[in-house]
Design a protein around this motif. Structure first.
Motif: not given
Length: 271
Positions: A270-271, A129-131, A186-188, A193-197
């Motif tokens: 991770a996915g 989650s973005f939280v 979609k949220n996942m 993508n944000a985690l990868d960056e």
């Protein structure tokens, strides 16, 4: 001071946000490593909640009540009101351990910061989650691109720098990506993508964590884990799947069989 003259591996579970499954993951990791034949010591730094300590107390009570042999780490709870020398307690536990598992409070805490500087592997569980992601980095509301690393990411970065300066050792920062069942695909993907960056910018690697399962809450009173299937009874496919998740997570920690240097790996999603 340690077994065979080699320094034990410290794996520290730290996250300033609650509700991420940190203590559950720490308990299962400690038991899984003990089941794998490691000499494990575990310490709970959350004197108020004391989830890890109470969980392992319950496990010890089950062992005594049922007279069943189960993998059992040595465990203690840190209480600064009695003795605030955390390093001395960690050194004492480490003297007879191959792996020391440290569970920290879900808040900013001076003793958690102290423990982080002892970490060979630093594990930060987050939910999809973005939280939770906000703990690591700020994300643009429209593009979902990462604006900047967060205060916590900077804190970890400084802790790693300090450790490298004082000991010359590296820290393997692992972001444990737990799965929430109600999160849409979609949220996942956006979180991924944000985690990868962020991983490329901040220097962590991402591994799959545990799924959201009722079984984890149900096991707490008995102190049993998903590795204790013979004691659970009425085992279904969900239990088998959860146990496999746990085994894969432990393997992904990449804790060395001998020696303690964290194994640097490139940051991966991770996915």
């Amino acid at each position: 001071m340690s077994i065979g003259g080699s320094r034990p591996h410290f794996i520290v579970f730290a996250n300033e946000k609650g509700g991420t499954g940190k203590s559950t993951t720490a308990v299962h990791s400690a038991v899984a490593l003990a089941a794998a034949g490691r000499r494990v010591a575990a310490i709970d730094l959350d004197t108020r909640q004391r989830t890890l300590g109470r969980y392992l107390d319950n496990r010890l009570a089950t062992i005594r009540r049922t007279q069943t042999e189960l993998p059992m780490p040595v465990h203690e709870t840190f209480d600064p009101a009695k003795n605030d020398d955390l390093n001395a307690q960690l050194d004492r536990l480490a003297a007879d351990a191959e792996v020391v598992v440290v569970d920290t409070p879900g808040r900013d805490d001076p003793y958690a910061r102290q423990a982080m500087q002892r970490a060979d592997t630093l594990v930060t569980p987050i939910n999809d989650s973005f939280v939770d992601l906000d703990l690591i980095g700020e994300v643009d509301a429209e593009t979902y691109k990462v604006r900047r690393p967060s205060f916590y990411a900077e804190l970890v970065w400084k802790s790693r720098q300090q450790r490298a300066k004082t000991t010359g050792r590296t820290v393997d920062w692992v972001l444990l990506r737990n799965r929430l069942q109600h999160i849409e695909a979609k949220n996942m993907r956006r979180v991924g993508n944000a985690l990868d960056e962020l991983a490329k910018r901040v220097g962590f690697r991402v591994i799959p964590g545990l799924g959201e399962r009722v079984i984890y809450r149900e096991l707490f009173p008995s102190g049993l884990t998903l590795l204790d299937l013979q004691q659970l009874g009425n085992v279904g496919l969900s239990h088998i799947a959860a146990r496999q998740e746990l085994r894969e997570m432990i393997a992904a920690f990449s804790i060395p069989e001998d020696g303690v240097e964290a194994m640097p790996q490139r940051a991966v999603a991770a996915g």
